[in-house]
Design a protein around this motif. Structure first.
Motif, PDB file in Angstrom:
ATOM      1  N   SER A   2      -5.428  -6.630  10.771  1.00 17.43           N
ATOM      2  CA  SER A   2      -4.792  -5.836   9.708  1.00 17.43           C
ATOM      3  C   SER A   2      -4.216  -4.543  10.300  1.00 17.43           C
ATOM      4  O   SER A   2      -4.594  -4.109  11.388  1.00 17.43           O
ATOM      5  CB  SER A   2      -5.813  -5.514   8.623  1.00 17.43           C
ATOM      6  OG  SER A   2      -6.871  -4.811   9.207  1.00 17.43           O
ATOM      7  N   VAL A   5      -5.701   2.022   9.849  1.00 19.11           N
ATOM      8  CA  VAL A   5      -5.758   3.012   8.763  1.00 19.11           C
ATOM      9  C   VAL A   5      -5.922   4.396   9.386  1.00 19.11           C
ATOM     10  O   VAL A   5      -6.275   4.519  10.559  1.00 19.11           O
ATOM     11  CB  VAL A   5      -6.953   2.745   7.819  1.00 19.11           C
ATOM     12  CG1 VAL A   5      -6.868   1.361   7.191  1.00 19.11           C
ATOM     13  CG2 VAL A   5      -8.284   2.927   8.543  1.00 19.11           C
ATOM     14  N   ASP A  41       0.405   1.454   2.249  1.00 20.94           N
ATOM     15  CA  ASP A  41      -0.051   0.459   1.264  1.00 20.94           C
ATOM     16  C   ASP A  41      -0.853   1.131   0.162  1.00 20.94           C
ATOM     17  O   ASP A  41      -0.638   0.915  -1.011  1.00 20.94           O
ATOM     18  CB  ASP A  41      -0.886  -0.633   1.935  1.00 20.94           C
ATOM     19  CG  ASP A  41       0.018  -1.657   2.603  1.00 20.94           C
ATOM     20  OD1 ASP A  41       1.233  -1.638   2.307  1.00 20.94           O
ATOM     21  OD2 ASP A  41      -0.473  -2.444   3.430  1.00 20.94           O
ATOM     22  N   SER A  53      -4.099   3.468   4.189  1.00 17.87           N
ATOM     23  CA  SER A  53      -3.725   2.194   4.800  1.00 17.87           C
ATOM     24  C   SER A  53      -2.234   2.188   5.072  1.00 17.87           C
ATOM     25  O   SER A  53      -1.428   2.271   4.137  1.00 17.87           O
ATOM     26  CB  SER A  53      -4.064   1.030   3.876  1.00 17.87           C
ATOM     27  OG  SER A  53      -5.433   1.067   3.569  1.00 17.87           O
ATOM     28  N   THR A  81     -10.081  -1.259  10.800  1.00 21.04           N
ATOM     29  CA  THR A  81     -10.930  -1.672   9.685  1.00 21.04           C
ATOM     30  C   THR A  81     -11.397  -3.088   9.963  1.00 21.04           C
ATOM     31  O   THR A  81     -10.592  -3.943  10.338  1.00 21.04           O
ATOM     32  CB  THR A  81     -10.154  -1.684   8.352  1.00 21.04           C
ATOM     33  OG1 THR A  81      -8.967  -2.444   8.529  1.00 21.04           O
ATOM     34  CG2 THR A  81      -9.818  -0.303   7.885  1.00 21.04           C
TER      35      THR A  81
END
Ligand code: ATP
Ligand code: MG
Length: 417
Positions: A2, A5, A41, A53, A81
């Motif tokens: 992902s 962050v 996000d 994020s 994360t």
């Protein structure tokens, strides 16, 4: 994997008491405003931290640079994360530290979600062991050092994901922007007043600026562009700002003509304070701010400061009063105002400078020195000729707009002040 962050930690000190929600809301707004234009996000708040994020294609470098300017942040970091299990955390920790060079390290874990089955100590020990084995397997000569390690790998287990990071960056500190009320800063083109402004913004004050300018030896050579550049540099800390620009030469000429020479600079200062006070009241600001530092120049001896202050009933804050030029310059470098203030410009104050400026004036001396002047008339003259430049900051973009000079010329603007 992902997107990374940004984990943002704030100082706990200002969170005590009933203001907690207010401050955190302001900090969250400031983060959003600073990051405008970058794909985000979401911004969440699991436990005592914000987690930003980043969206697809977001520049990590740019996002980090923006967060650096957000007031009220103790430290922040680009973090990975991962799922809340030991293997995933160990894997992320290894990816995080492998490219870094260090000779000793420690793992610090924090559980803000106590339902996680392992204690912080257990997580630290397990992740530490894993990292040490991997490092040794690579033949790297490193050891675990719990006190003052060169590198710390942080693991935070939140109610959402686990966060892992090793590159912690100090934040700007202070209180979140626009939490302390309004003030009017007398902004010259020099180093000091811009730094003074920054100090007050850092305590949550929202500043408007007043700049007094002379016409300059050559057209376009006044200090206006420098003051405007300084305001532009400072506005990202508070997102919008007003700069009042007041032609000062006509007022100076009156002072030169009708007041004793050795008090000139002090009388200039008094007129600046008076005009700034009126503008402050219009803006519902409760205090003035200047960049004075005790004893720096003749006009800043204790007696002269007190004598100047007597002209205004509004409280005058001087955040640099106990600092010296070296500290001021260092802050100016840090906040990017140094180069702007270094530009050559035509400062209005040295014009008609007295040969021997008074060092120890009293308020009564200055009242007497002003007795030949039409003080209310000069205030009105300043206000009527003022223009306003308004700055708005969205992400990296700063727009400014100069209001029609006529706007301040009516009686109303003075009467309402
Ligand atoms: P710098 O110019 O920032 O402050 P300085 O050492 O030159 O530092 P002075 O010129 O003595 O200081 O001015 C003292 C303070 O008075 C300034 O810090 C500023 O707050 C205010 N001031 C001086 N000149 C102006 C001006 N032209 N416009 C607005 N404020 C001014
Ligand atoms: Mg100056």
């Amino acid at each position: 994997m992902s997107n990374p962050v940004i984990v943002v930690h704030y100082h706990e000190a200002w969170l005590k008491g009933r203001n907690r929600r207010f401050f955190l809301r302001k900090l969250s707004t400031a983060l959003r405003q600073s990051l405008q234009g970058i794909s985000i996000d979401r911004i969440e708040k699991p436990g005592d931290r914000f987690v930003v994020s980043l969206g697809d294609g977001a520049s990590q470098h740019e996002a980090i640079a923006r967060v650096e300017q957000v007031l009220g942040i103790a430290f922040y970091a680009l973090a990975r994360t991962v799922e809340r299990n030991r293997e995933a955390i160990c894997r992320a920790a290894w990816e995080e530290i492998e490219p870094l060079s260090f000779t000793n390290f420690a793992v610090r874990a924090k559980r803000s979600d106590k339902s996680f089955p392992e204690t912080s100590l257990e997580v630290e020990a397990a992740v530490g062991r894993h990292l040490l084995e991997k490092l040794r397997a690579q033949g790297r000569n490193v050891s675990v050092r719990l006190k003052d390690p060169e590198l710390t790998c942080y693991v935070e287990i939140t109610s959402g994901p686990a966060l892992v990071y090793a590159r912690k960056i100090p934040g700007a500190g202070g209180l979140p922007a626009n939490t302390a009320g309004r003030m009017m800063c007398l902004l010259s083109g020099g180093y000091d007043s811009a730094v003074a402004a920054y100090h007050m913004m850092k305590r949550g004050a929202h500043l408007s600026f007043a700049h007094f300018y002379g016409s300059g030896a050559m057209p376009g050579e006044s200090s206006l562009h420098v003051a405007s550049g300084l305001a532009r540099q400072l506005v990202p800390y508070q997102f919008h700002a007003k700069l009042y620009r007041i032609p000062f030469e006509p007022i100076q000429r009156e002072i030169v003509r009708y007041a004793p020479e050795n008090y000139r600079v002090l009388l200039y200062r008094r007129m600046m304070l008076r005009i700034a006070e009126v503008l402050a009241k219009r803006d519902r600001a409760l205090a003035l701010v200047t960049g004075d530092s005790l004893g720096q120049v003749a006009s800043q001896t204790l007696r002269n400061l007190v004598a100047v202050d007597a002209a205004s009933r509004m409280v005058v804050f001087r955040p640099l009063i106990g600092t010296d030029k070296i500290e001021i310059m260092a802050t100016a470098q840090k906040i990017g105002t140094y180069d702007i203030s270094s530009e050559p410009f035509h400062d209005c104050c040295p014009v008609f400078l007295p040969r021997t400026p008074a060092l120890y004036a009293s308020a009564e001396d200055l009242d007497e020195a002003e007795s030949g002047l039409d003080v209310p008339g000069l205030i009105t003259l300043g206000l009527r000729s003022a223009t306003l430049e308004q700055f708005h900051c969205t992400g990296r973009e700063i727009k400014s707009e100069i209001s029609h000079p006529g706007k301040f010329s009516g009686k109303k603007s003075i009467a309402t002040a």
